[in-house]
Design an enzyme around this catalytic site. Structure first.
Site, PDB file in Angstrom:
ATOM      1  N   LYS A   5       0.871  -1.186   0.000  1.00 45.10           N
ATOM      2  CA  LYS A   5       0.000   0.000   0.000  1.00 45.10           C
ATOM      3  C   LYS A   5       0.897   1.222   0.000  1.00 45.10           C
ATOM      4  CE  LYS A   5      -1.785   2.875   2.350  1.00 45.10           C
ATOM      5  NZ  LYS A   5      -1.602   4.342   2.138  1.00 45.10           N
TER       6      LYS A   5
ATOM      7  N   GLU B  56       8.048   0.634  11.961  1.00 42.73           N
ATOM      8  CA  GLU B  56       9.171   1.582  11.878  1.00 42.73           C
ATOM      9  C   GLU B  56       8.552   2.967  11.954  1.00 42.73           C
ATOM     10  OE1 GLU B  56      12.222   0.785  11.881  1.00 42.73           O
ATOM     11  OE2 GLU B  56      12.386  -1.236  11.075  1.00 42.73           O
TER      12      GLU B  56
ATOM     13  N   CYS C  20      13.178   9.970   9.234  1.00 42.55           N
ATOM     14  CA  CYS C  20      12.832   9.491  10.581  1.00 42.55           C
ATOM     15  C   CYS C  20      14.022   9.488  11.532  1.00 42.55           C
ATOM     16  CB  CYS C  20      12.250   8.089  10.463  1.00 42.55           C
ATOM     17  SG  CYS C  20      13.298   6.987   9.498  1.00 42.55           S
TER      18      CYS C  20
ATOM     19  N   GLU D  81       8.482  15.509  16.595  1.00 46.87           N
ATOM     20  CA  GLU D  81       9.113  15.305  15.292  1.00 46.87           C
ATOM     21  C   GLU D  81       8.585  16.375  14.337  1.00 46.87           C
ATOM     22  OE1 GLU D  81       7.897  11.859  12.909  1.00 46.87           O
ATOM     23  OE2 GLU D  81      10.024  11.416  12.694  1.00 46.87           O
TER      24      GLU D  81
HETATM   25  P1  NAD Z   1       1.661   8.404   8.119  1.00 46.81           P
HETATM   26  O1  NAD Z   1       1.707   7.564   9.331  1.00 46.81           O
HETATM   27  O2  NAD Z   1       0.657   9.482   8.057  1.00 46.81           O
HETATM   28  O3  NAD Z   1       1.422   7.484   6.841  1.00 46.81           O
HETATM   29  C1  NAD Z   1       2.264   6.397   6.519  1.00 46.81           C
HETATM   30  C2  NAD Z   1       1.496   5.399   5.669  1.00 46.81           C
HETATM   31  O4  NAD Z   1       0.484   4.786   6.469  1.00 46.81           O
HETATM   32  C3  NAD Z   1       0.748   6.016   4.500  1.00 46.81           C
HETATM   33  O5  NAD Z   1       0.774   5.083   3.441  1.00 46.81           O
HETATM   34  C4  NAD Z   1      -0.660   6.194   5.055  1.00 46.81           C
HETATM   35  O6  NAD Z   1      -1.639   6.228   4.029  1.00 46.81           O
HETATM   36  C5  NAD Z   1      -0.810   4.967   5.926  1.00 46.81           C
HETATM   37  N1  NAD Z   1      -1.694   5.088   7.085  1.00 46.81           N
HETATM   38  C6  NAD Z   1      -1.896   6.174   7.877  1.00 46.81           C
HETATM   39  N2  NAD Z   1      -2.737   5.862   8.895  1.00 46.81           N
HETATM   40  C7  NAD Z   1      -3.053   4.542   8.754  1.00 46.81           C
HETATM   41  C8  NAD Z   1      -3.871   3.627   9.502  1.00 46.81           C
HETATM   42  N3  NAD Z   1      -4.527   4.006  10.591  1.00 46.81           N
HETATM   43  N4  NAD Z   1      -3.964   2.357   9.061  1.00 46.81           N
HETATM   44  C9  NAD Z   1      -3.294   1.951   7.976  1.00 46.81           C
HETATM   45  N5  NAD Z   1      -2.525   2.762   7.206  1.00 46.81           N
HETATM   46  C10 NAD Z   1      -2.400   4.046   7.608  1.00 46.81           C
HETATM   47  O7  NAD Z   1       3.146   8.968   7.937  1.00 46.81           O
HETATM   48  P2  NAD Z   1       3.704   9.940   6.804  1.00 46.81           P
HETATM   49  O8  NAD Z   1       3.379  11.336   7.164  1.00 46.81           O
HETATM   50  O9  NAD Z   1       3.326   9.454   5.453  1.00 46.81           O
HETATM   51  O10 NAD Z   1       5.275   9.653   6.965  1.00 46.81           O
HETATM   52  C11 NAD Z   1       6.052  10.325   7.864  1.00 46.81           C
HETATM   53  C12 NAD Z   1       6.266   9.518   9.133  1.00 46.81           C
HETATM   54  O11 NAD Z   1       6.895   8.268   8.845  1.00 46.81           O
HETATM   55  C13 NAD Z   1       7.191  10.209  10.098  1.00 46.81           C
HETATM   56  O12 NAD Z   1       6.694  10.129  11.409  1.00 46.81           O
HETATM   57  C14 NAD Z   1       8.481   9.419   9.984  1.00 46.81           C
HETATM   58  O13 NAD Z   1       9.325   9.493  11.099  1.00 46.81           O
HETATM   59  C15 NAD Z   1       7.976   8.050   9.745  1.00 46.81           C
HETATM   60  N6  NAD Z   1       9.036   7.232   9.115  1.00 46.81           N
HETATM   61  C16 NAD Z   1       9.649   6.243   9.840  1.00 46.81           C
HETATM   62  C17 NAD Z   1      10.686   5.508   9.284  1.00 46.81           C
HETATM   63  C18 NAD Z   1      11.388   4.429  10.052  1.00 46.81           C
HETATM   64  O14 NAD Z   1      12.035   3.598   9.421  1.00 46.81           O
HETATM   65  N7  NAD Z   1      11.309   4.372  11.361  1.00 46.81           N
HETATM   66  C19 NAD Z   1      11.089   5.770   7.985  1.00 46.81           C
HETATM   67  C20 NAD Z   1      10.468   6.779   7.279  1.00 46.81           C
HETATM   68  C21 NAD Z   1       9.419   7.497   7.856  1.00 46.81           C
END
Ligand code: NAD
Length: 481
Positions: free
Chosen positions: A176, A250, A284, A383
């Protein structure tokens, strides 16, 4: 140039969504449409999971590790061949400077997937151990259908960190993708077709939160692998808890760079752009808190400020650019909101603090540094996900370690010192899944992930393969020879 590509890939075919709904992917630097992506419905998720289950129960699930490794290696090669175009497309989607994108979107996905193809080829599926009554067979079986959910910031590498071990282990996947970066994932489908991955082994469903929720909820999914925000991770973990479904998370971070009094400032400032401003701060593991010793505080504030000021902001497709635009208007406004919170917090703004002059188009934010930041303030605890750093003063090593650990998160971190052994000793005391000494770089061969609110489980390295296996012990009366 706007892409006309279909973005939903199910059962080896490009297909239209069950709903006509699409989302426009907008180029971060120009604010112009890049292409339209389908928004996968629950019905599309169901078709994808059904195809993935069929493929799992077909020849893919029954292939030997060696047979699968050969196909996964071909898949990696096919991705590599498209690396240049893919990396440019990601830069246009999310604003990542092209020099970084070539590495993390062009090169890394093939390297990661190729690594797992090599790793699994070395592992037998069954191992015999001496048991009580006789031999025990320990079998590693694919965990099943994997729901992989990725964010927009490193869309290719983060997907590869799931696809590589999942496919190598014999699982099938429904990926997804996120709406902001839904177009680049066609590279995975093109590579799957080129490598003759059997239909249904890899399915791609773009969409937002609801599409992700439909995948997490689906009864046919055996494991969720998620990268994204801590808030979404908590919601997904709660649902997986109810379903007793294994999940890898993650999540976010607020990592600290501990600068020791004996630091070589040239080494530190050369590393700083990559460690703290990488991908415009949309990373991240970025070290967004700089812990500076009282004995060299002013000097370090000045060095951080000058480094930030010298970063070249501009077109992400220009190889000289260090800082491109943020992914979206909403993300820029969120980051600017934190900058205002910093200005009102009593911290001292030393550079940046707004939209760069002359960058009216595109979602740019100036590289920004606050000094005299209190570690308990909002800009030091939350963050921000933009090019904004906080410099925090410490008194003595214990205080530095206490401040580094005084965070909800624990994902990355660095220590800067001319005494490598002392650096390692401090790294051992930092509560985090990964720490670098005078450097920071995710290593394909070592586990990556977070503690505390930064996640559960690990990706990369041999440890990243384990969650994609289910273990079975078969006890027998056969005596070992
Ligand atoms: P987000 O959590 O809003 O979305 C991430 C993904 O999850 C998207 O595809 C979104 O559509 C989906 N999603 C959101 N809520 C969901 C739910 N309740 N159920 C299922 N799917 C859902 O995050 P973002 O704004 O797209 O990305 C930024 C975040 O990702 C930051 O907090 C960053 O630190 C984190 N991140 C972590 C890592 C790591 O390896 N630890 C790497 C990159 C980014």
């Amino acid at each position: 140039m706007s892409s006309e590509r279909v973005t939903l890939f199910v059962d080896g075919r490009w297909t239209g969504s069950s709903a006509a709904e699409t989302v426009e992917v907008i180029e971060a630097a120009t604010e112009q449409p890049l292409g339209a992506a389908s928004v996968g419905t629950a019905q599309d998720v169901d078709s994808a999971v059904t195809a993935a289950r069929r493929a799992l129960e077909g020849p893919w699930g029954k292939a030997t590790p060696e047979e699968r490794a050969a196909i996964v290696a071909r898949f990696a090669d096919a991705l590599k061949a498209q690396g240049r175009e893919t990396s440019a497309l990601v830069s246009r989607e999310n604003g990542m400077p092209i020099s970084l994108s070539r590495a993390v979107n062009g090169f890394a996905p093939a390297a990661i997937i190729g690594y797992y193809a090599g790793l699994v080829g070395d592992h037998g599926r069954e191992e015999t151990r001496p048991g009580f009554a006789g031999e025990t067979l320990v079998r590693r079986e694919p965990v099943g259908v994997v729901g992989a959910i990725v964010p927009w910031n490193y869309p290719q590498a983060l997907a590869a960190m799931k696809l590589g071990p999942a496919l190598a282990a014999g699982c099938t996947v429904v990926l997804k993708t996120s709406p902001e970066a839904a177009l680049d994932a066609v590279a995975f489908a093109d590579a799957a077709v080129a490598a003759e991955l059997p239909p249904g082994v890899l399915n791609i469903v773009p969409g937002g939160r609801e599409t992700g929720q439909a995948l997490v909820d689906h009864r046919g999914v055996d494991k969720i692998a998620f990268t994204g925000s801590t808030a979404a991770g908590r919601a997904i973990a709660a649902r997986c808890g109810e379903l007793l479904r294994p999940v890898t998370l993650e999540l976010g971070g607020k990592s600290a760079a501990i600068v020791l009094p004996d630091v070589d400032l040239d080494v530190f400032t050369r590393g700083l752009p990559e460690v703290s401003f990488v991908n415009n701060g949309q990373t991240c593991h970025a070290c967004t808190r700089i812990l500076a010793p009282a004995s060299r505080y002013d000097e370090i504030v000045e060095a951080v400020t000058e480094t930030a000021r010298a970063l070249r902001v501009g077109d992400p497709l220009d190889k000289q650019t260090a800082i491109g635009p943020l992914v979206s208007r909403a993300q820029r406004d969120r980051v600017l909101g934190y900058v205002e919170a910093g200005k009102g917090s009593g911290a001292r703004l030393t550079t940046g603090g707004g939209v760069p002059a002359g960058q009216d188009t595109g979602w740019f934010v100036e590289p920004t540094v606050f000094a005299d930041v209190d570690n308990s303030s909002v800009i030091a605890q939350e963050e921000i996900f933009g090019p904004v750093l906080s410099v925090i003063r410490y008194d003595g090593i214990d205080d530095a370690i206490r401040l580094a650990n005084d965070s909800e998160y624990g994902l990355g971190g660095t220590v800067w010192t001319t005494d490598e052994e002392q650096g390692r000793e401090i790294a051992r005391q930092v509560e985090s899944g990964t720490v670098g000494v005078n450097t920071y770089g995710i290593d394909t061969n070592a586990p990556f992930g977070g503690v505390k609110a930064s996640g559960l489980g690990r990706e990369m390295g041999p440890e990243g393969l384990a969650p994609y296996f289910s273990l079975k012990s078969i006890y027998t009366t056969v005596k070992s020879a």
